[in-house]
Design an enzyme around this catalytic site. Structure first.
Site, PDB file in Angstrom:
ATOM      1  NE  ARG A 119     -37.039  85.633  54.454  1.00  0.00           N
ATOM      2  CZ  ARG A 119     -36.046  86.117  53.978  1.00  0.00           C
ATOM      3  NH1 ARG A 119     -36.114  87.437  53.072  1.00  0.00           N
ATOM      4  NH2 ARG A 119     -34.948  85.836  54.578  1.00  0.00           N
ATOM      5  CE  LYS A 141     -53.469  70.299  53.809  1.00  0.00           C
ATOM      6  NZ  LYS A 141     -53.763  68.826  53.779  1.00  0.00           N
ATOM      7  CD  GLU A 183     -58.857  64.002  46.692  1.00  0.00           C
ATOM      8  OE1 GLU A 183     -59.672  64.059  47.676  1.00  0.00           O
ATOM      9  OE2 GLU A 183     -57.875  63.600  46.956  1.00  0.00           O
ATOM     10  CD  GLU A 235     -53.886  69.169  57.164  1.00  0.00           C
ATOM     11  OE1 GLU A 235     -54.825  68.331  56.450  1.00  0.00           O
ATOM     12  OE2 GLU A 235     -52.901  69.335  57.009  1.00  0.00           O
ATOM     13  CG  HIS A 246     -56.129  61.961  51.190  1.00  0.00           C
ATOM     14  ND1 HIS A 246     -57.248  61.808  50.853  1.00  0.00           N
ATOM     15  CD2 HIS A 246     -55.500  62.696  50.320  1.00  0.00           C
ATOM     16  CE1 HIS A 246     -57.906  62.431  49.957  1.00  0.00           C
ATOM     17  NE2 HIS A 246     -56.794  62.939  49.442  1.00  0.00           N
ATOM     18  CG  HIS A 250     -50.852  60.507  50.712  1.00  0.00           C
ATOM     19  ND1 HIS A 250     -51.235  61.543  51.519  1.00  0.00           N
ATOM     20  CD2 HIS A 250     -51.517  60.790  49.642  1.00  0.00           C
ATOM     21  CE1 HIS A 250     -51.552  62.523  50.898  1.00  0.00           C
ATOM     22  NE2 HIS A 250     -51.824  61.917  49.896  1.00  0.00           N
ATOM     23  CG  HIS A 262     -54.146  61.826  44.583  1.00  0.00           C
ATOM     24  ND1 HIS A 262     -53.554  61.482  45.714  1.00  0.00           N
ATOM     25  CD2 HIS A 262     -55.286  62.371  44.936  1.00  0.00           C
ATOM     26  CE1 HIS A 262     -54.085  62.034  46.943  1.00  0.00           C
ATOM     27  NE2 HIS A 262     -55.150  62.633  46.350  1.00  0.00           N
TER      28      HIS A 262
END
Length: 362
Positions: A119, A141, A183, A235, A246, A250, A262
């Site tokens: 966890r 993230k 980016e 977020e 994105h 994506h 990417h």
């Protein structure tokens, strides 16, 4: 010279260290309570990862290596399962540490493994690509892909520290450097226009990983992300602006079965978002043109193939910013002034798509 950039506050606070020849500092950054370390790496970082393993072992700790595939092929439930097995066999406990050593896909995956093992155990991120340094490894993230889309399974899990050693980029292929800079350009458009000025002044220097302008724009991009995520760790608001380009990007990645870089997809995604904002009357033509000129100067694509709209539209419906059936896009009202465009007219979307293809019809 090393630049240290703070991220977050309180228990979620950590530092991003950016500089050259800083990997040797990693063993000293491990807490005394840590007895075991699992270094998750990709094939291209095998030698450096083994050197790091040896340096950590010299401190009296047990250090292990777990190699995963390159790129997006690593971000699957099957590879995550392999890592859970490796962590179990190495007896990593809650006081031990995972290290993500590689590109953005590796840091995403390693972060997810650390977030879900017991966890949640500590992770230190060592990004070795431009994309990893300015985006994936910073912000907490983590995630893996599914057949339905990119990063749909994941968790927020802030690292203990990030070490971005610019010397690890020296062997990076030029196309990977350029893709990572997409980016960086994004950060220039949404928050720090000086990034754009530096690139326009000398695109060749911006592409040279040994140059001072390159080090400057990378540090600036990291600072942009650090500032944004510090105010919105999960977020729920401002952090969405980091997704500029994105949503469409994506969708391209999904349509290309993740065989595209990417950054290349995000570059086209930014032009799509700029076209969308321009058609909606929210962006002037000069700023729209600046998107194409800067991205083109770095060798990045600004157009996608036609007759793909139904597939792209379907993929965008699964975007994390979508609410119910309503598509939401991050757009610019002006330079460094991001906003949202919610539920745009389907014809507006088609017109923006046509503007980023060589064909008039989808």
């Amino acid at each position: 010279m090393t630049t240290t950039i703070p991220v977050g506050s309180g228990q979620a606070a950590y530092d991003v260290h950016v500089g050259r020849s800083i990997l040797p500092r990693v063993p000293a950054a491990l807490p005394d309570r840590c007895e075991r370390v699992m270094i998750i790496h990709q094939p291209s970082t095998r030698v450096l990862a083994d050197e790091l393993r040896g340096a950590i072992a010299d401190t009296g700790r047990e250090a292990y290596l777990a190699e995963v595939p390159d790129g997006e092929e690593a971000k699957t439930a099957q590879v995550a399962g392999f890592l859970w097995q490796a962590l179990g066999q190495a007896d990593l406990t809650r006081t031990d540490i995972v290290i993500g050593f590689g590109g953005g896909a590796v840091t995403d995956l390693a972060g997810f493994a650390a977030a879900t093992w017991l966890r949640g155990i500590d992770i230190i991120q060592l990004p070795t690509t431009v994309l990893g340094m300015v985006d994936a490894a910073v912000g907490g993230k983590t995630g893996i892909n599914t057949a339905e889309g990119k990063n749909l399974v994941g968790a927020f899990h802030t690292p203990r520290a990030v070490f971005a050693d610019l010397d690890t980029l020296r062997t990076l292929p030029p196309n990977d450097v350029a893709a990572g800079l997409a980016e960086v350009v994004k950060c220039g458009f949404i928050r720090d226009p000086q990034i754009l000025d530096i690139i326009e002044d000398d695109p060749a220097a911006a592409l040279d990983v040994t140059s001072e302008p390159f080090a400057d724009i990378v540090a600036r991009a990291i600072r942009v992300k650090a500032d944004v995520v510090s105010s919105d760790l999960r977020e729920v608001g401002e952090r969405e602006i980091l997704n500029y380009g994105h949503t469409f990007g994506h969708a391209i990645e999904h349509n290309e079965r993740y065989q595209w870089r990417h950054g290349a997809a995000v570059a086209i995604g930014m032009v799509f978002a700029a076209e969308l904002a321009h058609l909606a009357g929210r962006m002037d033509e000069a700023l729209l043109d600046r998107h194409r000129s800067i991205l083109t100067s770095l060798g990045l694509p600004v157009a996608y193939r036609g007759r793909q709209w139904p597939r792209l539209a379907d993929a965008m419906k699964r975007d994390k910013k979508t609410r119910g059936s309503m598509l939401r896009f991050v757009v610019l009202d002006a330079l460094a002034s991001p906003g949202r465009l919610e539920g745009p007219d389907p014809q507006l979307l088609l017109a923006a798509y046509a503007a980023v293809t060589d064909e008039a019809q989808p």
